[in-house]
Design a protein around this motif. Structure first.
Motif, mmCIF file in Angstrom:
data_model
loop_
_atom_site.group_PDB
_atom_site.id
_atom_site.type_symbol
_atom_site.label_atom_id
_atom_site.label_comp_id
_atom_site.label_asym_id
_atom_site.label_seq_id
_atom_site.Cartn_x
_atom_site.Cartn_y
_atom_site.Cartn_z
ATOM 1 N N THR A 168 -55.766 63.294 -13.041
ATOM 2 C CA THR A 168 -54.503 63.912 -12.623
ATOM 3 C C THR A 168 -54.043 64.992 -13.601
ATOM 4 O O THR A 168 -53.098 65.726 -13.321
ATOM 5 C CB THR A 168 -53.379 62.868 -12.489
ATOM 6 O OG1 THR A 168 -52.998 62.383 -13.786
ATOM 7 C CG2 THR A 168 -53.805 61.690 -11.622
ATOM 8 N N SER A 189 -47.800 57.845 -12.185
ATOM 9 C CA SER A 189 -48.810 58.112 -11.175
ATOM 10 C C SER A 189 -48.138 58.582 -9.876
ATOM 11 O O SER A 189 -47.408 59.568 -9.893
ATOM 12 C CB SER A 189 -49.678 56.868 -10.972
ATOM 13 O OG SER A 189 -50.863 57.181 -10.295
ATOM 14 N N PHE A 233 -61.606 52.161 -7.670
ATOM 15 C CA PHE A 233 -61.133 53.484 -7.273
ATOM 16 C C PHE A 233 -62.281 54.448 -6.987
ATOM 17 O O PHE A 233 -62.070 55.655 -6.908
ATOM 18 C CB PHE A 233 -60.200 54.056 -8.336
ATOM 19 C CG PHE A 233 -58.793 53.566 -8.210
ATOM 20 C CD1 PHE A 233 -57.896 54.216 -7.380
ATOM 21 C CD2 PHE A 233 -58.379 52.434 -8.883
ATOM 22 C CE1 PHE A 233 -56.601 53.753 -7.229
ATOM 23 C CE2 PHE A 233 -57.085 51.960 -8.750
ATOM 24 C CZ PHE A 233 -56.189 52.619 -7.915
ATOM 25 N N LYS A 279 -54.630 58.600 -0.680
ATOM 26 C CA LYS A 279 -53.693 59.651 -0.280
ATOM 27 C C LYS A 279 -53.791 59.932 1.212
ATOM 28 O O LYS A 279 -52.783 60.147 1.886
ATOM 29 C CB LYS A 279 -53.968 60.939 -1.068
ATOM 30 C CG LYS A 279 -53.844 60.783 -2.572
ATOM 31 C CD LYS A 279 -52.428 60.372 -2.975
ATOM 32 C CE LYS A 279 -52.334 60.137 -4.468
ATOM 33 N NZ LYS A 279 -52.983 58.895 -4.913
ATOM 34 N N ALA A 298 -51.054 54.247 -6.348
ATOM 35 C CA ALA A 298 -51.800 55.026 -5.346
ATOM 36 C C ALA A 298 -51.180 54.973 -3.945
ATOM 37 O O ALA A 298 -51.868 55.200 -2.953
ATOM 38 C CB ALA A 298 -53.266 54.577 -5.301
ATOM 39 N N LYS A 327 -62.095 60.269 -8.045
ATOM 40 C CA LYS A 327 -61.542 61.125 -6.993
ATOM 41 C C LYS A 327 -61.676 60.499 -5.609
ATOM 42 O O LYS A 327 -60.749 60.571 -4.793
ATOM 43 C CB LYS A 327 -62.232 62.491 -7.027
ATOM 44 C CG LYS A 327 -61.773 63.447 -5.945
ATOM 45 C CD LYS A 327 -62.487 64.783 -6.043
ATOM 46 C CE LYS A 327 -62.131 65.700 -4.883
ATOM 47 N NZ LYS A 327 -62.801 67.016 -4.986
ATOM 48 N N LEU A 339 -59.828 56.166 -13.060
ATOM 49 C CA LEU A 339 -59.709 56.699 -11.709
ATOM 50 C C LEU A 339 -60.944 57.494 -11.295
ATOM 51 O O LEU A 339 -61.618 58.116 -12.120
ATOM 52 C CB LEU A 339 -58.479 57.603 -11.593
ATOM 53 C CG LEU A 339 -57.126 56.969 -11.902
ATOM 54 C CD1 LEU A 339 -56.016 57.987 -11.708
ATOM 55 C CD2 LEU A 339 -56.877 55.731 -11.045
ATOM 56 N N VAL A 341 -58.966 57.694 -5.018
ATOM 57 C CA VAL A 341 -57.616 58.260 -5.049
ATOM 58 C C VAL A 341 -57.373 59.085 -3.796
ATOM 59 O O VAL A 341 -56.327 58.965 -3.139
ATOM 60 C CB VAL A 341 -57.405 59.117 -6.317
ATOM 61 C CG1 VAL A 341 -56.075 59.863 -6.253
ATOM 62 C CG2 VAL A 341 -57.455 58.240 -7.564
ATOM 63 N N VAL A 371 -49.180 62.330 -10.174
ATOM 64 C CA VAL A 371 -50.140 62.955 -9.263
ATOM 65 C C VAL A 371 -49.396 64.096 -8.574
ATOM 66 O O VAL A 371 -48.571 63.873 -7.694
ATOM 67 C CB VAL A 371 -50.671 61.950 -8.222
ATOM 68 C CG1 VAL A 371 -51.719 62.613 -7.331
ATOM 69 C CG2 VAL A 371 -51.261 60.730 -8.908
#
Length: 299
Positions: free
Chosen positions: A246, A150, A26, A209, A84, A202, A200, A205, A180
């Motif tokens: 999160t 999540s 991640f 997204k 995710a 950033k 995790l 993740v 999230v």
């Protein structure tokens, strides 16, 4: 607010997480979604599922696996797993589903929705809406609960926001586990927590997204329920891990829920990692999962 204590199994779990290299996966941008998917378990195995898996069925592009441990079940739990937006369900989702089925009178639907980047958020959300519509043909809304971890929590909260907007009956309860709530990951507090988060990062993740968003703004409520309304939400339970990137946005969402005067309960895991109630071995996980069982068994 209830705080958890740490056990020896907590430290064992952190060691296993590090050994498996979850955070390393991640930390990639772009995230290697194919590598992450190697942990997927699309079909559960084992004696329990052979005995209690009644059927599988398809709603749009979603495969739903129905599990029950009671022939007299009148209540439904819709399980919207995390991953995710790019992966899942994983073994820990099936293990959690089996434990819930054993200890409640709920029929359980594991919702294996279409994933990004092949599918984007509008398509995924249409599938979630369709599954809930199907559930309403068989159960009254007052007999339906939804649990999501999540991004499963993202999809659950966003679903309820759409139900309220469209005057469709919401489920009786929702349980959000490390949800999230802001896909933009723009909260400055995330930078401070990232060093403490054992799972995790950033970069990965946010990459996932963006794969899911397509041309949609990352702060649109369909991806980031934090920016939508929590008015008229059902009884909501938030399981929030303190060592989890999160956490800041979920705390902000909890505050907005309280401002909306809905019934909300926050259960915090002191020093816990992301989705800790679903992690195997750890004593704190089982304690929290038993809390979830109690929530479901209190009709």
């Amino acid at each position: 607010m209830r705080l958890m204590k740490q056990s020896i199994t907590y430290y064992i779990t952190l060691w296993v997480i590090k050994l498996k290299g979850i955070k390393k996966k991640f930390s990639k941008d772009p995230i290697n979604y194919k590598k992450v998917r190697k942990e997927d378990v699309p079909v559960p195995k084992g004696a329990f599922f052979k005995k209690h898996q009644l059927r599988t069925f398809t709603v749009l592009k979603t495969k739903v696996t129905e599990i029950t441990a009671s022939e007299h079940s009148t209540h439904l739990l819709i399980f919207i797993h995390g991953g995710a937006f790019i992966s899942g369900p994983a073994q820990h989702h099936w293990d959690t589903a089996a434990y819930i089925a054993k200890h409640t009178q709920h029929t359980l639907w594991m919702v294996n929705y279409p994933k990004a980047p092949e599918n984007q958020i509008k398509e995924i959300s249409n599938n979630i809406d369709a599954v809930y519509t199907e559930a309403l043909t068989k159960y009254s809304a007052n007999h339906i609960c939804i649990i999501g971890d999540s991004v499963g929590g993202t999809l659950t909260a966003a679903l309820v926001q759409r139900l309220v907007l469209n005057n469709i009956k919401s489920p009786k309860k929702i349980i959000l586990v490390s949800p999230v709530m802001d896909a933009s990951m723009s909260n400055p507090a995330i930078e401070l927590l990232e060093k403490k988060d054992p799972m995790l990062s950033k970069a990965g993740v946010l990459s996932a997204k963006k794969m899911c968003a397509g041309t949609i703004d990352l702060k649109a409520p369909i991806l980031s329920p934090l920016y939508g309304s929590f008015t008229k939400f059902p009884h909501t339970f938030l399981f929030l891990a303190q060592n989890d990137i999160t956490y800041p946005d979920a705390k902000h969402a909890a505050l907005k829920m309280k401002e909306a005067a809905i019934s909300v309960e926050v259960i915090e895991g002191a020093h816990m990692p992301h989705i800790w109630p679903f992690l195997p071995v750890m004593k704190e996980a089982r304690n929290s999962l038993n809390q979830i069982i109690q929530i479901l068994n209190t009709h």
